[in-house]
Design a protein around this motif. Structure first.
Motif, PDB file in Angstrom:
ATOM      1  N   ASP A 295      41.742  33.362  45.952  1.00  0.00           N
ATOM      2  CA  ASP A 295      43.036  33.797  45.420  1.00  0.00           C
ATOM      3  C   ASP A 295      44.113  32.719  45.551  1.00  0.00           C
ATOM      4  O   ASP A 295      44.897  32.511  44.627  1.00  0.00           O
ATOM      5  CB  ASP A 295      43.491  35.068  46.140  1.00  0.00           C
ATOM      6  CG  ASP A 295      42.728  36.303  45.677  1.00  0.00           C
ATOM      7  OD1 ASP A 295      41.921  36.184  44.729  1.00  0.00           O
ATOM      8  OD2 ASP A 295      42.927  37.379  46.269  1.00  0.00           O
TER       9      ASP A 295
ATOM     10  N   VAL B 248      46.416  31.059  42.530  1.00  0.00           N
ATOM     11  CA  VAL B 248      47.880  31.131  42.566  1.00  0.00           C
ATOM     12  C   VAL B 248      48.485  29.740  42.383  1.00  0.00           C
ATOM     13  O   VAL B 248      49.425  29.548  41.601  1.00  0.00           O
ATOM     14  CB  VAL B 248      48.351  31.755  43.896  1.00  0.00           C
ATOM     15  CG1 VAL B 248      49.854  31.523  44.108  1.00  0.00           C
ATOM     16  CG2 VAL B 248      48.059  33.248  43.914  1.00  0.00           C
TER      17      VAL B 248
ATOM     18  N   LYS C 198      50.902  28.502  39.310  1.00  0.00           N
ATOM     19  CA  LYS C 198      52.273  28.061  39.571  1.00  0.00           C
ATOM     20  C   LYS C 198      52.509  26.680  38.947  1.00  0.00           C
ATOM     21  O   LYS C 198      53.554  26.427  38.352  1.00  0.00           O
ATOM     22  CB  LYS C 198      52.537  28.020  41.084  1.00  0.00           C
ATOM     23  CG  LYS C 198      52.794  29.387  41.707  1.00  0.00           C
ATOM     24  CD  LYS C 198      53.128  29.264  43.179  1.00  0.00           C
ATOM     25  CE  LYS C 198      53.459  30.617  43.797  1.00  0.00           C
ATOM     26  NZ  LYS C 198      54.711  31.193  43.255  1.00  0.00           N
TER      27      LYS C 198
ATOM     28  N   SER D  67      55.715  44.321  36.210  1.00  0.00           N
ATOM     29  CA  SER D  67      55.469  44.232  37.644  1.00  0.00           C
ATOM     30  C   SER D  67      55.228  42.799  38.115  1.00  0.00           C
ATOM     31  O   SER D  67      55.375  42.493  39.297  1.00  0.00           O
ATOM     32  CB  SER D  67      54.248  45.091  38.023  1.00  0.00           C
ATOM     33  OG  SER D  67      53.086  44.637  37.336  1.00  0.00           O
ATOM     34  N   ALA D  68      54.884  41.907  37.182  1.00  0.00           N
ATOM     35  CA  ALA D  68      54.636  40.510  37.542  1.00  0.00           C
ATOM     36  C   ALA D  68      55.917  39.732  37.774  1.00  0.00           C
ATOM     37  O   ALA D  68      55.888  38.650  38.363  1.00  0.00           O
ATOM     38  CB  ALA D  68      53.816  39.827  36.441  1.00  0.00           C
TER      39      ALA D  68
ATOM     40  N   ASP E  67      56.013  36.087  36.734  1.00  0.00           N
ATOM     41  CA  ASP E  67      55.310  35.138  37.608  1.00  0.00           C
ATOM     42  C   ASP E  67      53.826  35.183  37.259  1.00  0.00           C
ATOM     43  O   ASP E  67      53.101  36.096  37.669  1.00  0.00           O
ATOM     44  CB  ASP E  67      55.532  35.512  39.071  1.00  0.00           C
ATOM     45  CG  ASP E  67      54.919  34.500  40.034  1.00  0.00           C
ATOM     46  OD1 ASP E  67      54.177  33.597  39.571  1.00  0.00           O
ATOM     47  OD2 ASP E  67      55.157  34.616  41.248  1.00  0.00           O
TER      48      ASP E  67
ATOM     49  N   SER F 233      51.408  33.544  38.327  1.00  0.00           N
ATOM     50  CA  SER F 233      50.491  33.411  39.463  1.00  0.00           C
ATOM     51  C   SER F 233      50.087  34.756  40.060  1.00  0.00           C
ATOM     52  O   SER F 233      49.048  34.860  40.714  1.00  0.00           O
ATOM     53  CB  SER F 233      51.110  32.528  40.541  1.00  0.00           C
ATOM     54  OG  SER F 233      52.178  33.175  41.199  1.00  0.00           O
ATOM     55  N   THR F 234      50.900  35.794  39.833  1.00  0.00           N
ATOM     56  CA  THR F 234      50.561  37.103  40.390  1.00  0.00           C
ATOM     57  C   THR F 234      49.361  37.720  39.694  1.00  0.00           C
ATOM     58  O   THR F 234      48.782  38.688  40.205  1.00  0.00           O
ATOM     59  CB  THR F 234      51.741  38.084  40.279  1.00  0.00           C
ATOM     60  OG1 THR F 234      52.037  38.327  38.885  1.00  0.00           O
ATOM     61  CG2 THR F 234      52.979  37.539  40.976  1.00  0.00           C
ATOM     62  N   LYS F 235      48.997  37.188  38.536  1.00  0.00           N
ATOM     63  CA  LYS F 235      47.893  37.751  37.763  1.00  0.00           C
ATOM     64  C   LYS F 235      46.710  36.793  37.633  1.00  0.00           C
ATOM     65  O   LYS F 235      45.748  37.100  36.929  1.00  0.00           O
ATOM     66  CB  LYS F 235      48.382  38.149  36.364  1.00  0.00           C
ATOM     67  CG  LYS F 235      49.423  39.258  36.358  1.00  0.00           C
ATOM     68  CD  LYS F 235      48.878  40.524  36.985  1.00  0.00           C
ATOM     69  CE  LYS F 235      49.907  41.626  37.055  1.00  0.00           C
ATOM     70  NZ  LYS F 235      49.366  42.857  37.680  1.00  0.00           N
TER      71      LYS F 235
ATOM     72  N   TRP G 277      43.214  37.957  38.547  1.00  0.00           N
ATOM     73  CA  TRP G 277      42.842  39.192  37.846  1.00  0.00           C
ATOM     74  C   TRP G 277      41.356  39.220  37.518  1.00  0.00           C
ATOM     75  O   TRP G 277      40.664  40.208  37.787  1.00  0.00           O
ATOM     76  CB  TRP G 277      43.683  39.294  36.577  1.00  0.00           C
ATOM     77  CG  TRP G 277      43.323  40.402  35.646  1.00  0.00           C
ATOM     78  CD1 TRP G 277      43.758  41.698  35.697  1.00  0.00           C
ATOM     79  CD2 TRP G 277      42.464  40.327  34.504  1.00  0.00           C
ATOM     80  NE1 TRP G 277      43.225  42.422  34.668  1.00  0.00           N
ATOM     81  CE2 TRP G 277      42.433  41.607  33.910  1.00  0.00           C
ATOM     82  CE3 TRP G 277      41.734  39.291  33.922  1.00  0.00           C
ATOM     83  CZ2 TRP G 277      41.687  41.881  32.768  1.00  0.00           C
ATOM     84  CZ3 TRP G 277      40.988  39.566  32.776  1.00  0.00           C
ATOM     85  CH2 TRP G 277      40.970  40.845  32.218  1.00  0.00           C
TER      86      TRP G 277
END
Length: 232
Positions: free
Chosen positions: A26, A30, A34, A55-56, A59, A61-63, A66
Motif C-alpha cells: 500500500d 500511495v 502522489k 470521499s477521496a 487525493d 493516492s487514497t485509491k 484499490w
C-alpha cells in the motif's frame, strides 16, 4: 472513462519490480500516485478530480491500492497483478518461487520472505530510518530527485526508450533485469539480509518508485489530453 476505468489505468501503469508479484504494498502505491498527481496536466488533473469519489478528497493516492483490495471481487483482474517470467533467466528464479514468496530470509533479525522484503520492508525501513517515519518527507525527497538527480532521464521515462516494445512490456523487462541484479542476488534461502543488502538496494527502490510515478502521470496526461483534443 468511468471510475472503474481510471482505477484500471492506474493498475496497468504501476511498474512491477519482482515478476510474479504485486508491484508494491500500500505505501508504494500511495507514493507512486502522489508523485503522479503532482505531475498531471491541468486537463488530466480536472478529469481525475471528477472521476474520484468525493470521499477521496481529490487525493488520487487514497485509491491507488484499490486493485489490490478488489481482485477477489473481479477475479479476471488477478492476472493483471503480476508478470510470470520463466524459471532460470540469467540464473534467477521467478515462476517456481512465486516471485520470492517461497524464499525465506531474515531481514536483520526478523523472518520474512523475499517477496515481502521488496513489496514493503525495504521501503518501510528506509522511511523509518532516514525520514523519521514521515512518508510525506520521503515523497518530497523523491520528487526533488526527479527534478534534479534524474532530470535528464525523465523525458525517456515518459515516452519509453524502445519504440519496438509497448511501454508495459518495456517496464516488465526492466523489472526482470532488476530482479536478477538486485532482488535475488545474495538472497538465497536462509540468507540474513542486513545493511549491506539494504543500503545497496534502497536506491533501486527509490528509482522504480520515481519511474512509476512519472510514467503513471504521463499515461494519464496522454489519455485525457488526447480525449480533450478529439472532442474539440
Amino acid at each position: 472513462m468511468n471510475h472503474f476505468s481510471i482505477q484500471l489505468v492506474a493498475l496497468l501503469s504501476l511498474t512491477l519490480l519482482l515478476p510474479n508479484t504485486h508491484g508494491w504494498g500500500d505505501d508504494g502505491h500511495v507514493i507512486v500516485c502522489k508523485i503522479a498527481q503532482a505531475r498531471l496536466s491541468k486537463t488530466a488533473a480536472e478529469a481525475v478530480q471528477k472521476l474520484l469519489p468525493k470521499s477521496a478528497g481529490n487525493d488520487l493516492s487514497t485509491k491507488c491500492s484499490w486493485a489490490d483490495h478488489v481482485h477477489h471481487i473481479y477475479p479476471w483482474s488477478s492476472a493483471l497483478h503480476y508478470a510470470n517470467t520463466p524459471d532460470a533467466p540469467l540464473h534467477c528464479g521467478f515462476l517456481s518461487d512465486s516471485g520470492g514468496n517461497t524464499i525465506n530470509v531474515k531481514w536483520y533479525t526478523r523472518k520474512q520472505n523475499l517477496h515481502h522484503v521488496w513489496d514493503q520492508i525495504i521501503l518501510q525501513t528506509e522511511v523509518d530510518k532516514f525520514y523519521d517515519s514521515d512518508m510525506d518527507e520521503f515523497v518530497d525527497a523523491i520528487q526533488q530527485n526527479i527534478t534534479k538527480v534524474w532530470a535528464n532521464e525523465v523525458e525517456e521515462w515518459e515516452h519509453c526508450g524502445n519504440n519496438d516494445l509497448p511501454c508495459p512490456a518495456q517496464y516488465a523487462s526492466e523489472s526482470s533485469i532488476d530482479a536478477c541484479k538486485w532482488a535475488y542476488k545474495d538472497a538465497t534461502e536462509g540468507s540474513v539480509l542486513n545493511d549491506d543488502y539494504f543500503l545497496s538496494r534502497l536506491q533501486i527502490v527509490n528509482l522504480r518508485l520515481a519511474q512509476a510515478g512519472v510514467r503513471l502521470a504521463a499515461i494519464l496526461n496522454r489519455v485525457f489530453d488526447r480525449k480533450l483534443s478529439s472532442s474539440m
